[in-house]
Every structure is written in C-alpha cells, then in structure tokens.
Design a protein around this motif. Structure first.
Motif, PDB file in Angstrom:
ATOM      1  N   GLU A 606      31.487  10.358  12.507  1.00 26.80           N
ATOM      2  CA  GLU A 606      31.235  10.953  11.188  1.00 26.80           C
ATOM      3  C   GLU A 606      32.076  12.206  10.946  1.00 26.80           C
ATOM      4  OE1 GLU A 606      27.850  12.264  13.984  1.00 26.80           O
ATOM      5  OE2 GLU A 606      29.010  10.443  13.539  1.00 26.80           O
ATOM      6  N   SER A 607      32.464  12.895  12.016  1.00 27.34           N
ATOM      7  CA  SER A 607      33.308  14.078  11.860  1.00 27.34           C
ATOM      8  C   SER A 607      34.783  13.706  11.763  1.00 27.34           C
ATOM      9  CB  SER A 607      33.099  15.049  13.028  1.00 27.34           C
ATOM     10  OG  SER A 607      33.897  16.200  12.876  1.00 27.34           O
ATOM     11  N   ALA A 608      35.174  12.608  12.419  1.00 28.98           N
ATOM     12  CA  ALA A 608      36.579  12.188  12.425  1.00 28.98           C
ATOM     13  C   ALA A 608      36.964  11.436  11.163  1.00 28.98           C
ATOM     14  CB  ALA A 608      36.862  11.322  13.648  1.00 28.98           C
ATOM     15  N   ASN A 609      35.997  11.122  10.315  1.00 25.39           N
ATOM     16  CA  ASN A 609      36.273  10.367   9.095  1.00 25.39           C
ATOM     17  C   ASN A 609      36.738  11.320   8.001  1.00 25.39           C
ATOM     18  OD1 ASN A 609      36.395   8.597   6.986  1.00 25.39           O
ATOM     19  ND2 ASN A 609      34.258   7.956   7.082  1.00 25.39           N
ATOM     20  N   LEU A 610      38.015  11.267   7.666  1.00 24.54           N
ATOM     21  CA  LEU A 610      38.564  12.151   6.645  1.00 24.54           C
ATOM     22  C   LEU A 610      38.053  11.793   5.259  1.00 24.54           C
ATOM     23  CD1 LEU A 610      40.572  14.410   5.836  1.00 24.54           C
ATOM     24  CD2 LEU A 610      42.335  12.621   5.686  1.00 24.54           C
ATOM     25  N   GLY A 611      37.774  10.515   5.045  1.00 27.93           N
ATOM     26  CA  GLY A 611      37.346  10.082   3.718  1.00 27.93           C
ATOM     27  C   GLY A 611      38.381   9.217   3.043  1.00 27.93           C
ATOM     28  N   ILE A 612      39.588   9.186   3.588  1.00 25.33           N
ATOM     29  CA  ILE A 612      40.644   8.296   3.108  1.00 25.33           C
ATOM     30  C   ILE A 612      41.360   7.716   4.321  1.00 25.33           C
ATOM     31  CG2 ILE A 612      41.032   9.479   0.906  1.00 25.33           C
ATOM     32  CD1 ILE A 612      43.376  10.921   2.173  1.00 25.33           C
ATOM     33  N   GLY A 613      41.976   6.561   4.129  1.00 29.80           N
ATOM     34  CA  GLY A 613      42.709   5.927   5.215  1.00 29.80           C
ATOM     35  C   GLY A 613      41.811   5.098   6.117  1.00 29.80           C
ATOM     36  N   ASP A 614      42.444   4.326   7.002  1.00 32.43           N
ATOM     37  CA  ASP A 614      41.699   3.502   7.947  1.00 32.43           C
ATOM     38  C   ASP A 614      41.038   4.367   9.013  1.00 32.43           C
ATOM     39  OD1 ASP A 614      42.547   1.267   6.597  1.00 32.43           O
ATOM     40  OD2 ASP A 614      44.233   0.860   7.946  1.00 32.43           O
ATOM     41  N   LEU A 615      39.824   3.988   9.423  1.00 36.29           N
ATOM     42  CA  LEU A 615      39.105   4.658  10.505  1.00 36.29           C
ATOM     43  C   LEU A 615      38.926   3.640  11.629  1.00 36.29           C
ATOM     44  CD1 LEU A 615      37.555   7.203  11.480  1.00 36.29           C
ATOM     45  CD2 LEU A 615      35.483   6.147  10.541  1.00 36.29           C
ATOM     46  N   ILE A 616      39.539   3.914  12.785  1.00 35.63           N
ATOM     47  CA  ILE A 616      39.535   2.966  13.897  1.00 35.63           C
ATOM     48  C   ILE A 616      38.830   3.587  15.087  1.00 35.63           C
ATOM     49  CG2 ILE A 616      40.961   1.609  15.464  1.00 35.63           C
ATOM     50  CD1 ILE A 616      43.110   1.541  13.310  1.00 35.63           C
ATOM     51  N   LEU A 617      37.751   2.953  15.555  1.00 35.01           N
ATOM     52  CA  LEU A 617      37.020   3.420  16.732  1.00 35.01           C
ATOM     53  C   LEU A 617      37.646   2.818  17.991  1.00 35.01           C
ATOM     54  CD1 LEU A 617      35.026   3.892  14.326  1.00 35.01           C
ATOM     55  CD2 LEU A 617      33.179   3.522  15.975  1.00 35.01           C
ATOM     56  N   VAL A 618      37.839   3.668  19.003  1.00 38.69           N
ATOM     57  CA  VAL A 618      38.473   3.233  20.244  1.00 38.69           C
ATOM     58  C   VAL A 618      37.584   3.635  21.416  1.00 38.69           C
ATOM     59  CG1 VAL A 618      40.583   3.279  21.614  1.00 38.69           C
ATOM     60  CG2 VAL A 618      40.706   3.676  19.143  1.00 38.69           C
ATOM     61  N   ASP A 619      37.444   2.738  22.391  1.00 37.28           N
ATOM     62  CA  ASP A 619      36.570   2.994  23.549  1.00 37.28           C
ATOM     63  C   ASP A 619      37.265   3.902  24.573  1.00 37.28           C
ATOM     64  OD1 ASP A 619      34.504   1.494  22.525  1.00 37.28           O
ATOM     65  OD2 ASP A 619      35.224  -0.358  23.438  1.00 37.28           O
ATOM     66  N   VAL A 620      37.479   5.141  24.192  1.00 37.69           N
ATOM     67  CA  VAL A 620      38.055   6.148  25.081  1.00 37.69           C
ATOM     68  C   VAL A 620      37.367   7.472  24.793  1.00 37.69           C
ATOM     69  CG1 VAL A 620      40.326   5.049  25.311  1.00 37.69           C
ATOM     70  CG2 VAL A 620      39.895   6.629  23.415  1.00 37.69           C
ATOM     71  N   ASN A 621      37.624   8.474  25.643  1.00 39.96           N
ATOM     72  CA  ASN A 621      37.057   9.795  25.403  1.00 39.96           C
ATOM     73  C   ASN A 621      38.028  10.656  24.592  1.00 39.96           C
ATOM     74  OD1 ASN A 621      39.012  10.880  27.183  1.00 39.96           O
ATOM     75  ND2 ASN A 621      37.660  10.610  28.945  1.00 39.96           N
ATOM     76  N   HIS A 622      37.660  11.909  24.395  1.00 45.29           N
ATOM     77  CA  HIS A 622      38.453  12.783  23.527  1.00 45.29           C
ATOM     78  C   HIS A 622      39.847  13.047  24.084  1.00 45.29           C
ATOM     79  CE1 HIS A 622      38.950  15.685  20.298  1.00 45.29           C
ATOM     80  NE2 HIS A 622      39.425  16.551  21.171  1.00 45.29           N
ATOM     81  N   LEU A 623      39.977  13.122  25.398  1.00 43.12           N
ATOM     82  CA  LEU A 623      41.280  13.401  25.996  1.00 43.12           C
ATOM     83  C   LEU A 623      42.208  12.200  25.912  1.00 43.12           C
ATOM     84  CD1 LEU A 623      40.285  15.397  29.200  1.00 43.12           C
ATOM     85  CD2 LEU A 623      40.927  16.267  26.947  1.00 43.12           C
ATOM     86  N   ASP A 624      41.657  10.998  26.084  1.00 43.34           N
ATOM     87  CA  ASP A 624      42.484   9.791  26.181  1.00 43.34           C
ATOM     88  C   ASP A 624      42.733   9.121  24.837  1.00 43.34           C
ATOM     89  OD1 ASP A 624      42.714  10.093  28.905  1.00 43.34           O
ATOM     90  OD2 ASP A 624      40.981   8.833  29.367  1.00 43.34           O
ATOM     91  N   ILE A 625      42.191   9.662  23.759  1.00 43.34           N
ATOM     92  CA  ILE A 625      42.374   9.042  22.453  1.00 43.34           C
ATOM     93  C   ILE A 625      43.851   9.038  22.039  1.00 43.34           C
ATOM     94  CG2 ILE A 625      42.008  11.179  21.158  1.00 43.34           C
ATOM     95  CD1 ILE A 625      40.832   7.650  20.120  1.00 43.34           C
ATOM     96  N   CYS A 626      44.638   9.968  22.556  1.00 39.76           N
ATOM     97  CA  CYS A 626      46.066  10.037  22.219  1.00 39.76           C
ATOM     98  C   CYS A 626      46.944   9.652  23.405  1.00 39.76           C
ATOM     99  CB  CYS A 626      46.427  11.434  21.726  1.00 39.76           C
ATOM    100  SG  CYS A 626      46.033  12.750  22.903  1.00 39.76           S
ATOM    101  N   LYS A 627      46.357   8.995  24.406  1.00 37.78           N
ATOM    102  CA  LYS A 627      47.080   8.622  25.613  1.00 37.78           C
ATOM    103  C   LYS A 627      46.924   7.114  25.858  1.00 37.78           C
ATOM    104  CE  LYS A 627      46.271  13.147  27.739  1.00 37.78           C
ATOM    105  NZ  LYS A 627      45.573  13.693  26.550  1.00 37.78           N
ATOM    106  N   PRO A 628      47.815   6.294  25.336  1.00 41.93           N
ATOM    107  CA  PRO A 628      47.719   4.840  25.549  1.00 41.93           C
ATOM    108  C   PRO A 628      47.847   4.489  27.034  1.00 41.93           C
ATOM    109  CG  PRO A 628      49.314   5.393  23.816  1.00 41.93           C
ATOM    110  CD  PRO A 628      48.974   6.664  24.499  1.00 41.93           C
ATOM    111  N   LYS A 629      47.174   3.424  27.428  1.00 46.76           N
ATOM    112  CA  LYS A 629      47.250   2.998  28.828  1.00 46.76           C
ATOM    113  C   LYS A 629      48.615   2.447  29.167  1.00 46.76           C
ATOM    114  CE  LYS A 629      42.447   1.961  30.027  1.00 46.76           C
ATOM    115  NZ  LYS A 629      41.512   0.906  30.510  1.00 46.76           N
TER     116      LYS A 629
END
Length: 653
Positions: A606-629
């Motif tokens: 609910e905090s990450a939703n800007l209100g525009i654009g696609d919202l994609i949930l990913v099964d990772v934590n806050h650190l790994d959200i920008c670190k692809p495997k």
C-alpha cells in the motif's frame, strides 16, 4: 637516402601547384600504409637495442621532446647481428622487398595528400618502418578534430609494434592524445610512461605526518561543517582509539539496510583515512584544488595510492580526489605531469567495477576532446566508460536509497554459500548489473549511477553534522546531474527505496526552474523499486525506539504521518499525470532482517503504490527487490522491457 628524405624529394617533384586539400581519403591511405608497416614489423621480428637503431641515423626533429628521445635507451632487444653480411636470409630479403614496395606506395600517396611531415616533424629522418608512428603523431596534432580522433583510434589499435615505438609515442604525444589513448578500450599500456620518481619524504617524517601537513596548508574557508569536522579530527587526533569512539567513519558506501548488530563494535580508522576524508571535501572547492596541487598533493596522494595496493577503499577515495581536481582544466597539465594518466589508464582495465568506474570518471573529466559534460563527486558513468563510435540516444539514471551505494545497491542477488573468489567472475556473478547486463543489452544508452551518504542512525553517521533533508539532497543531486548533461537527451530514472523520493523531488524542482526544465521535458519514464511513497515501517520502528537508535533525519522523514511526505506525493502524482510519464512499480512481499534483532516489512504494497503505472509484487525482501538473481530473472527482464518500450521511438531515431 632515408625514406623521409626520399619522400620529400618525390613530393617536391610533383609540381609547383598548391597541394590538394587534405581529406578523409588521404588519411585512409595513411591507415593502409600503417597496416602494411605493421606487416613489415612482424616480418622482421629480430631485435636490437633502441640506442643502436636510434643513433645509427641522424634523427633530427624540431620538437624538444623527440631530441631527448635520441638519448633514451628504451629496450627493444634485437637478436640479429649488426653485421649486414650475416643478415642475408629469407627474412632480411623479405623485409628489403617490402620496404621497396612501401616507398612506391608513399610516393603514390604523396600525389593525393599534403606532406604529413610538415610542421614539427618536417626534418624527421628515421627508419623506414617507423613512418607509421610519425604519421599518426602528426595526424594527432591536426587542426581537424576528426583527424585527431582517427589518429588516436589508429594508435589504440596498434598491437604489433616494437616496444620502443610505443615509447616514442609516450614521449612525443601531447596530453590530448595520451588522454584519448587512456580512454580507448584496446590501448596498449606501453603507450604510457611510468610516473616520474616521487620526491623523498622529508627527513624524520612519515607519510601520515606529510598528509597532515598538506591538510594544515589548505584554506579553512568555504568549508561546510563536515569538512571542518574531518579536518579538525585529522589534525588534532591520532591513533585508533578516537576512531572507535566516533564510530565507523570509514564505511563509505554500504551494503544496504543492515548494520552492526552491536553498536559498541565499530571499524577502526587511521589518521591517513581521516585526512583523506578531509581532502575529499577540500577537493570539491576549485580554489582548494589549486592549493592541493601547489603543495605537492598529487605526488603525496600517488605515494599513498601505491602503498595501499591491497586496500581498494583507500585507492578509490584517492581517485575521488583526483577526479574532483580534474574538473578544473587548469590542473590537467599538473595531473598528467605527475604521472596520474598512466595510473588511471591501468585502473580503467581493472576487473573490479568500482575501481574502473572511479578511474573512468577521472579520465572523462580530463578528456575535453570528446566529453563536454563534467562528472562531479558521486556521479559515475557505468556505460560507456571508453570512447566509442556508438551514438548515445538516451540516459538511464540509477538512484540508490537509504544506506545504499552507486554500485553495490545494483549488484546481482548474493548467491547462498558461494565462495567469495567466485564473485569476481562476471560470467557467474556481477557486482553491478546495470554495467554488466543493461549496457550489453542496450549499448545506445548512457548509464549513470549516483552516490550520496546516508545513515539510519545519527550514531552511525560518518559525519555527526551531516543531517541533510530529502529536499537538500535532491537539489544537490539535481545540480550535479545537470552538469553531467542530464536533460540533453531522453531520460529514464531507476530508483530504490528513498531514492525514489529524491527522484520525485528533483523532477518537481526542475519543473520550476527554467535552467533545469530540460530534465523534466526529456523524462520519459520512472521505475520505482519499493519506494515508500506513503511512508515506511522502518521509520515507525526507529521512532518508537529512538532513545536507542537516534534515527537520522532521513529516517524521520519517512514516517507515515510526515506532512512533507504527503505533500511530495500529492504534488508529484498530479505532475506525473499531467506529463504522462510511464511508471513501473515493484514492491517486496517478504520481511527484511536488520541484524539479528530486527525483522521488518520495510515498504508494504500500500505504501509502494504510487497511484499510476503497473504495480508488481515480487517474492523478495527490501534489499533484494533491486537485485535480480540472474540475467534471465523476471526482475531484470521486466525492467529491460520497460526501458526498451519506453524509449522505443528515441532508440529508433
């Protein structure tokens, strides 16, 4: 008669008419000659000492530097005999015939372009197969910029010359040419002379004492509170006890949100490190850079750089200082004269992304031939780091978040139970996927990553006075990015956590200033990785235990009830809808461990939703959200797709 003299006679007999203007075709002919000359060199692979060949004929040049070259003895050992009767074999005959053919080619070429031996090389008298060196040196000093760039490119592609030929260029080339070679990917490092001998330390003096002496000679004006703090600390204290009390001042960068489990355990530091912190701050002020150079700072830093070969953190901070000084064109000669170009050229070829990127920034600031932008402290070009013929059609900017860093934030997700030595293999693991993956998939992009200092707690701050708001940091970053040319072409922003709030603030500020409006006008899209548009649980937790953590100003601004955060969100949402920005939101679904005591869902959906654009949930934590495997992972492939789709029209043009 030498080849040069022979060619001169031939050119004079062409006629009295004015020579035709030089053209691209002319230099194309020269490049063909150079290629043939390279074959001649390969055909005669026997070696003599440079002294014997250099003094065998009269080598008379109008430039002082080449006069000195006659007295040098750069080794290129020739195993053949000086007795011509012993050199009548097949190789000798082949060389002789090839030299004859070369003379004919030069005579023919002389009819279609002006004498390349005019100007400073007019009296050259050298061995036949050395013509390629002097032709390129002459071209590198042409008034035509295109001709100079082509000469540097041709020099960088010379891989089969004798050792002494590289040394001839190293001594005879001007600064502009050497910088160009250092920024050419395939350049042989023999084009760069080793740094001159460093002055001896003063009697009964240590490197630490000389660093403190340099710092004491620098002006104490125009310094912010943190610069004054580090300067005072370095000059007044020594030993590691104070470093332990102050807590982890040498933790530049960061690994994300986690920090030491025990606040009593802090990294040690030395006076050298405190001095470097202070000198970095001084080097951000142009007039102070002049004083650093005037007081021997370039040589002193070079000595420290060489002593800390096994300490990348020290070396990177020294390169930060050199990169800051390179922003001042009046110091370029001093930087080159003290031997830094050869050091930077070697560092550019480092397999370590951080070291190579710091060197690339310094060299880009030195290269006024092909780089118009200036990269201030904390702004790093990940691609292209070398000169390239590939046209750049758009910019992608990476802005890290709280406790992040320009490189480590964007690394590949850390594999479990992987040996550290495997991490150095870019085929298996990348320490910066925008540089390793995105640059390969989208070579027409300029990829920039920025770095700025943040902290979770005032206890952990590198500088106790460094309490900067989101508004202050965004303004500071915006000015640096504009100096780097951001806004001159289409832009996509990629942000993690608090970095997304900075992006929103920067765009709003740029829209209200005419001199910065190009940044917003050319923004095409934004990617948000778990950005707390409506606040973060981290801030709530930190405030609840504030007597333990002493949360930093950055953390306090992330509270859900923060009026500033709500105003920023509302203003940006209206602004983004009006501009029709393309937006992609990623959000974590797993909690993040902070040490062994704290487990938080840092940014909920609910905090990450800007209100525009696609919202994609990913099964990772806050650190790994920008670190692809891995490169094939959904996180990276969806990011790549967004960039390509958003810039499709721009990349086609």
């Amino acid at each position: 008669m030498s080849l040069a003299a022979y060619c001169t006679v031939c050119w004079r007999t062409i006629g009295t008419a004015a020579p035709p203007p030089q053209s691209r075709t002319s230099w194309a002919a020269i490049r063909n000659i150079i290629k043939l000359t390279g074959s001649l060199i390969l055909g005669g692979s026997l070696f003599l000492t440079y002294e014997v060949l250099a003094l065998k004929k009269s080598l008379a040049l109008d430039t002082e530097v080449v006069e000195k070259e006659k007295m040098k003895s750069y080794i290129y050992t020739h195993t053949g005999s000086l007795d011509e009767t012993e050199n009548q074999g097949i190789a000798y005959q082949a060389r002789k015939e090839l030299h004859k053919a070369l003379r004919k080619i030069l005579v023919t070429s002389a009819k279609i372009f002006r004498s390349p031996f005019s100007g400073p090389f007019s009296t050259v008298d050298v061995e036949d197969h050395e013509c390629s060196v002097w032709l390129l040196l002459r071209q590198s000093r042409e008034d035509c910029r295109e001709a100079r760039l082509q000469a540097v490119q041709d020099l960088s592609q010379a891989h089969h010359w004798h050792d002494y030929q590289y040394r001839v260029v190293a001594q005879a080339a001007d600064l502009r040419t050497l910088i160009g070679l250092a920024r050419s990917k395939e350049t042989d490092l023999r084009f760069f002379l080793p740094p001159p001998p460093l002055p001896a330390l003063k009697e009964d003096s240590s490197l630490e004492e000389e660093l403190r002496q340099l710092l004491s000679l620098l002006p104490q004006t125009e310094l912010d509170e943190c610069a004054q703090y580090f300067t005072s600390l370095a000059l007044s204290e020594s030993g590691q006890s104070l470093a332990a009390q102050k807590g982890g001042l040498w933790c530049f960068g960061g690994n994300g949100l986690p920090y030491a489990e025990s606040f009593g355990e802090v990294p040690s530091a030395t006076v050298e490190m405190f001095c470097l912190e202070a000198i970095i701050r001084h080097s951000e002020i142009p007039t102070h850079c002049d004083q650093i150079e005037a007081n021997g700072g370039l040589q002193l830093l070079q000595r420290l750089y060489q002593m800390h070969r096994n300490c990348p953190k020290v070396q990177r901070n020294i390169l930060r200082i050199v990169g800051n000084m390179a922003l001042n064109e009046r110091l370029h000669g001093a930087i080159a004269g003290s031997g830094w170009v050869s050091i930077l050229a070697e560092a550019m070829k480092s397999p370590h992304i951080m070291e190579a990127s710091h060197a690339a920034r310094s060299l880009a600031n030195l290269d006024r031939e092909t780089v118009q932008e200036k990269y201030q402290d904390g702004v790093y070009v990940l691609h292209p780091q070398y000169r390239s013929s590939q046209p750049i059609k758009a910019d992608v900017l990476f802005i890290h978040g709280l406790m992040g860093a320009a490189f480590k934030t964007w690394r590949q997700q850390d594999p479990e139970q992987m040996a550290p030595q495997v991490w150095e293999d870019e085929a298996s693991y990348t320490t910066c996927w925008p540089k390793s993956w995105l640059a390969a998939d989208c070579p027409a992009l300029r990829i920039i990553s920025v770095e700025y200092d943040t902290s979770l707690s005032d206890w952990r701050a590198r500088c106790p006075m460094d309490r900067k708001s989101i508004a202050f940091r965004s303004s500071e970053l915006l000015n640096k990015l504009r100096a780097a040319g951001v806004g001159d072409r289409p832009v996509i922003w990629v942000s993690h956590s608090m970095g997304g709030l900075l992006v929103k603030k920067m765009l709003l500020e740029a829209s209200n200033k005419p001199e910065l409006r190009a940044v917003t006008d050319n923004t095409r899209g934004i990617i948000f990785y778990s950005v707390p548009h409506h606040g973060s649980h981290l801030a709530e937790y930190s405030v609840n235990v504030r007597y333990l953590l002493f949360p930093s100003l950055e953390v306090k601004e992330l509270r859900k009830d923060s009026p500033a955060l709500k105003t920023l969100h509302d203003d940006f949402l209206e602004f983004a809808r009006d501009r029709k920005f393309q937006v992609l939101n990623f959000v974590e679904t797993l909690p993040t461990y902070i040490g062994s005591m704290i487990k938080l869902h840092v940014v909920p959906p609910e905090s990450a939703n800007l209100g525009i654009g696609d919202l994609i949930l990913v099964d990772v934590n806050h650190l790994d959200i920008c670190k692809p495997k891995e490169k094939d992972a959904f996180l990276y492939q969806r990011t790549l797709q967004f960039i390509r789709d958003t810039l499709a029209k721009d990349l086609e043009n």
